[in-house]
Design an enzyme around this catalytic site. Structure first.
Site, PDB file in Angstrom:
ATOM      1  N   ASP A   1     -24.280 -40.770  50.938  1.00 30.49           N
ATOM      2  CA  ASP A   1     -23.419 -39.589  51.108  1.00 30.49           C
ATOM      3  C   ASP A   1     -24.180 -38.290  50.852  1.00 30.49           C
ATOM      4  O   ASP A   1     -23.596 -37.212  50.833  1.00 30.49           O
ATOM      5  CB  ASP A   1     -22.180 -39.677  50.196  1.00 30.49           C
TER       6      ASP A   1
ATOM      7  N   ASP B   1     -25.447 -36.181  28.557  1.00 28.41           N
ATOM      8  CA  ASP B   1     -25.237 -34.760  28.305  1.00 28.41           C
ATOM      9  C   ASP B   1     -23.862 -34.611  27.656  1.00 28.41           C
ATOM     10  O   ASP B   1     -22.899 -35.232  28.102  1.00 28.41           O
ATOM     11  CB  ASP B   1     -25.265 -34.003  29.642  1.00 28.41           C
TER      12      ASP B   1
ATOM     13  N   ASP C   1     -25.209 -29.588  25.319  1.00 34.27           N
ATOM     14  CA  ASP C   1     -25.250 -28.363  26.114  1.00 34.27           C
ATOM     15  C   ASP C   1     -24.843 -27.139  25.283  1.00 34.27           C
ATOM     16  O   ASP C   1     -23.818 -27.167  24.596  1.00 34.27           O
ATOM     17  CB  ASP C   1     -24.264 -28.541  27.286  1.00 34.27           C
TER      18      ASP C   1
ATOM     19  N   GLU D   1     -29.299 -28.111  23.054  1.00 33.26           N
ATOM     20  CA  GLU D   1     -29.797 -26.994  23.870  1.00 33.26           C
ATOM     21  C   GLU D   1     -29.402 -25.732  23.120  1.00 33.26           C
ATOM     22  O   GLU D   1     -28.226 -25.508  22.831  1.00 33.26           O
ATOM     23  CB  GLU D   1     -29.160 -27.010  25.258  1.00 33.26           C
TER      24      GLU D   1
ATOM     25  N   HIS E   1     -33.561 -28.466  34.689  1.00 37.51           N
ATOM     26  CA  HIS E   1     -32.734 -28.134  35.864  1.00 37.51           C
ATOM     27  C   HIS E   1     -32.274 -26.679  35.884  1.00 37.51           C
ATOM     28  O   HIS E   1     -31.646 -26.250  36.836  1.00 37.51           O
ATOM     29  CB  HIS E   1     -31.517 -29.059  35.891  1.00 37.51           C
ATOM     30  N   ASP E   2     -32.543 -25.934  34.810  1.00 36.59           N
ATOM     31  CA  ASP E   2     -32.147 -24.517  34.754  1.00 36.59           C
ATOM     32  C   ASP E   2     -33.332 -23.580  34.924  1.00 36.59           C
ATOM     33  O   ASP E   2     -33.137 -22.359  34.999  1.00 36.59           O
ATOM     34  CB  ASP E   2     -31.537 -24.186  33.387  1.00 36.59           C
TER      35      ASP E   2
HETATM   36  O1  ISL Z   1     -29.771 -21.191  33.484  1.00 41.62           O
HETATM   37  C1  ISL Z   1     -29.405 -20.317  32.749  1.00 41.62           C
HETATM   38  C2  ISL Z   1     -28.903 -19.062  33.229  1.00 41.62           C
HETATM   39  O2  ISL Z   1     -29.979 -18.342  33.752  1.00 41.62           O
HETATM   40  C3  ISL Z   1     -29.369 -20.536  31.331  1.00 41.62           C
HETATM   41  O3  ISL Z   1     -29.152 -19.424  30.592  1.00 41.62           O
HETATM   42  C4  ISL Z   1     -28.263 -21.532  31.109  1.00 41.62           C
HETATM   43  O4  ISL Z   1     -27.048 -20.997  31.451  1.00 41.62           O
HETATM   44  C5  ISL Z   1     -28.249 -21.913  29.699  1.00 41.62           C
HETATM   45  O5  ISL Z   1     -29.463 -22.532  29.489  1.00 41.62           O
HETATM   46  C6  ISL Z   1     -27.137 -22.913  29.445  1.00 41.62           C
HETATM   47  O6  ISL Z   1     -27.348 -24.033  30.242  1.00 41.62           O
HETATM   48  C7  ISL Z   1     -26.486 -25.118  30.154  1.00 41.62           C
HETATM   49  O7  ISL Z   1     -25.131 -24.745  30.236  1.00 41.62           O
HETATM   50  C8  ISL Z   1     -24.701 -24.176  31.468  1.00 41.62           C
HETATM   51  C9  ISL Z   1     -25.142 -24.991  32.678  1.00 41.62           C
HETATM   52  O8  ISL Z   1     -24.912 -24.264  33.854  1.00 41.62           O
HETATM   53  C10 ISL Z   1     -26.601 -25.366  32.590  1.00 41.62           C
HETATM   54  O9  ISL Z   1     -26.979 -26.142  33.690  1.00 41.62           O
HETATM   55  C11 ISL Z   1     -26.788 -26.072  31.290  1.00 41.62           C
HETATM   56  O10 ISL Z   1     -28.076 -26.590  31.122  1.00 41.62           O
HETATM   57  C12 ISL Z   1     -23.206 -24.147  31.389  1.00 41.62           C
HETATM   58  O11 ISL Z   1     -22.746 -25.425  31.050  1.00 41.62           O
END
Ligand code: ISL
Length: 542
Positions: free
Chosen positions: A26, A99, A196, A244, A317-318
């Site tokens: 998918d 997570d 998170d 995190e 991933h961020d």
């Molecule tokens: O990627 C960022 C914005 O530029 C970071 O500041 C990010 O928002 C921050 O690291 C928090 O990240 C985590 O929580 C977020 C989610 O979007 C991210 O993927 C996650 O790793 C909200 O849940």
């Protein structure tokens, strides 16, 4: 339960499930796809998989907006698929951590649906409601962090998107509900959690106007709540926890990740990311100064040594991928990918490798906003085009935004990089024909085979205390761990540095002789040395 601290000698690997491996066709990665790659992960030599959220979610933030904490989202598979993955991982001695996204839920979570229904329902206090917003702006849009809910006649707080209302951790029942949910997963057999934005869960009293990120980081009760979480849930299991922790300083990390085991095992801090980005200047193209980067690592290594535990990561991933960010995307791509891993993963702490990093994956040059998927990047694009051309805006997003690191794993040079037989949810980086695991399996000098060697070496060494080697060249990253020297030139120029090699342990160019006088562009060496750096003009042992 007795804590064996197994995570101190582990190497972890982050899976971003949407982009790892699609088994169903998918176009979206799934749990069975992960299971199908367990042999690959086992051969890589890692010990722990951290899987980004696979819970039921409307997917506005790719699963970081959970609508049911105890169910698997159908796009990823079923609970049976998950149990099978866990069993197969454990059979290979791989641990699995989940997570835990509990700063906020999705606005489609039943808790929020109940909470917003009135001011006096039994969950009315589970989220943060006010009659009048303060001046906070959310991280993803830059607009107010408060959204009005006509049904309840009040505003709710969301630090991220309006689809992600913040939970109220000051509410006792909410905290108990979170602990029950954590126990549910631990009873199934998961081996821990990556938590998170855990540093944001405790909001300052009365929510004063000001900088939301600064005000909420390490809020007044965060340590109390994490200690409670330890007592109520975590202490019953021999697991791994990593928080995190945006906005966490070394002093704060000594509390979160103290060796006394009262809160978490370790945190991901953000200080390195903030060197070329950070919340306030994320959309500016800047190069990280390597000396400054090492100085920050040194600060963390020294402050935590013997007192708390560190995590080590190059990307996730961020964040932008490591090679375009700190290395060379051109002909020294592979060499620079290896050098970066050598610098970071031989310090003290638990390494976290982000999927694709072991191939030296690069940034993806998106061509138009239509190719973007990330809520933050799309919002940023809409702001950037007020100042820049469409071409410039998309270039900035490709370098700094999150989608670039979220393109699918490149398994092969066949259609869609072997990731899916369907239409991928996000574009595949066109360089998959050159950069893919199948090709790298065939070469002993590939980044993939290098990572295998590096992980094995790291585990075989009993490394001593971290000691930085002061250098004046701004792109040298150098330190000792006991009698093991790590020396890397993270620049495109040859630099002079002299040291004696007693026994070469790992190198990314040619096998070093007994004396080194220069390091070529992106050359790195890990070696046993008896005496350190002699004869180099610009360098002295610190
Ligand atoms: O990627 C960022 C914005 O530029 C970071 O500041 C990010 O928002 C921050 O690291 C928090 O990240 C985590 O929580 C977020 C989610 O979007 C991210 O993927 C996650 O790793 C909200 O849940």
């Amino acid at each position: 339960m007795k804590q064996s601290n197994w995570w101190k000698s582990a190497v972890a690997y982050q899976i971003y499930p949407k982009s790892f491996m699609d088994s169903s066709g998918d176009g979206v990665g799934d749990i069975c796809g992960i299971t199908s790659k367990l042999d690959y992960l086992e051969r890589l030599g890692i010990d722990v998989l951290w899987i980004s959220p696979i819970y039921k979610s409307p997917g506005y933030d790719n699963g970081y907006d959970v609508s049911d904490y105890c169910a698997i989202d159908p796009v990823f598979g079923t609970m049976d698929d998950f149990n099978h993955l866990l069993k197969e991982a454990h059979r290979r001695k791989l641990k699995v951590i989940m997570d835990l996204v509990v700063n906020h839920t999705s606005d489609e979570h039943p808790w929020f649906i109940a909470s917003k229904s009135s001011k006096d329902n039994e969950k009315s206090d589970w989220y943060i409601w006010r009659d009048k917003p303060n001046n906070w702006t959310d991280f993803f849009s830059g607009n107010s962090a408060w959204t009005y809910c006509a049904e309840r006649g009040q505003y709710y707080l969301h630090m991220f998107s309006e689809k992600q209302p913040d939970l109220n951790w000051d509410c006792d029942e909410l905290r108990q509900a979170v602990y029950d949910m954590m126990r549910f997963w631990l009873d199934i057999g998961v081996d821990g959690f990556r938590m998170d934005v855990i540093s944001y869960i405790s909001k300052p009293e009365d929510l004063p106007d000001g900088d939301m990120g600064k005000l909420c980081a390490n809020g007044p009760h965060v340590h109390e709540y994490l200690r409670e979480m330890r007592r109520e849930v975590l202490s019953d299991f021999d697991i791994m926890t990593v928080g995190e922790a945006a906005g966490v300083t070394v002093d704060e990390a000594l509390k979160y990740a103290s060796n006394d085991g009262a809160e978490l095992n370790m945190v991901f801090h953000f200080e390195i990311n903030d060197l070329d980005g950070g919340e306030s200047c994320k959309w500016v193209l800047r190069k990280t100064n390597i000396n400054k980067m090492q100085a920050l690592h040194t600060k963390w290594q020294n402050a935590l040594h013997g007192k708390a535990w560190n995590s080590l990561y190059l990307s996730n991933h961020d964040q932008p991928r490591a090679v375009p960010r700190y290395g060379d995307e051109g002909k020294l791509r592979e060499r620079s990918a290896k050098a970066l891993a050598m610098c970071i993963y031989f310090m003290e702490g638990t390494p976290f490798i982000y999927q694709g990093e072991e191939l030296g994956m690069t940034a993806c040059d998106f061509r138009s906003v239509k190719e973007l998927r990330d809520i933050e990047s799309i919002n940023a694009y809409n702001n950037l085009i007020k100042t820049y051309s469409a071409k410039e805006s998309i270039e900035i997003i490709s370098r700094r935004g999150r989608d670039s690191a979220r393109t699918p794993m490149q398994w092969d040079n066949i259609a869609n990089a072997g990731f899916t037989s369907g239409m991928p949810w996000i574009g595949i980086n066109p360089n998959y024909e050159e950069i893919n695991t199948a090709e790298q399996e065939t070469r002993t000098d590939s980044v993939l085979n290098f990572y295998r060697k590096l992980i094995k070496l790291r585990k075989s060494l009993d490394l001593g205390e971290y000691k930085p080697i002061k250098t004046e060249h701004e792109s040298l990253f150098c330190y000792k761990r006991g009698n093991v020297l790590v020396a890397a030139n993270l620049s495109a120029e040859t630099v002079s540095i002299a040291f004696e090699v007693r026994k070469a342990l790992l190198y990314n160019v040619d096998e070093p002789g007994t004396h080194i006088n220069t390091l070529q562009p992106f050359e790195a060496i890990i070696a046993e040395t008896r005496t350190i750096i002699k004869g180099a003009e610009a360098y002295a042992e610190s």
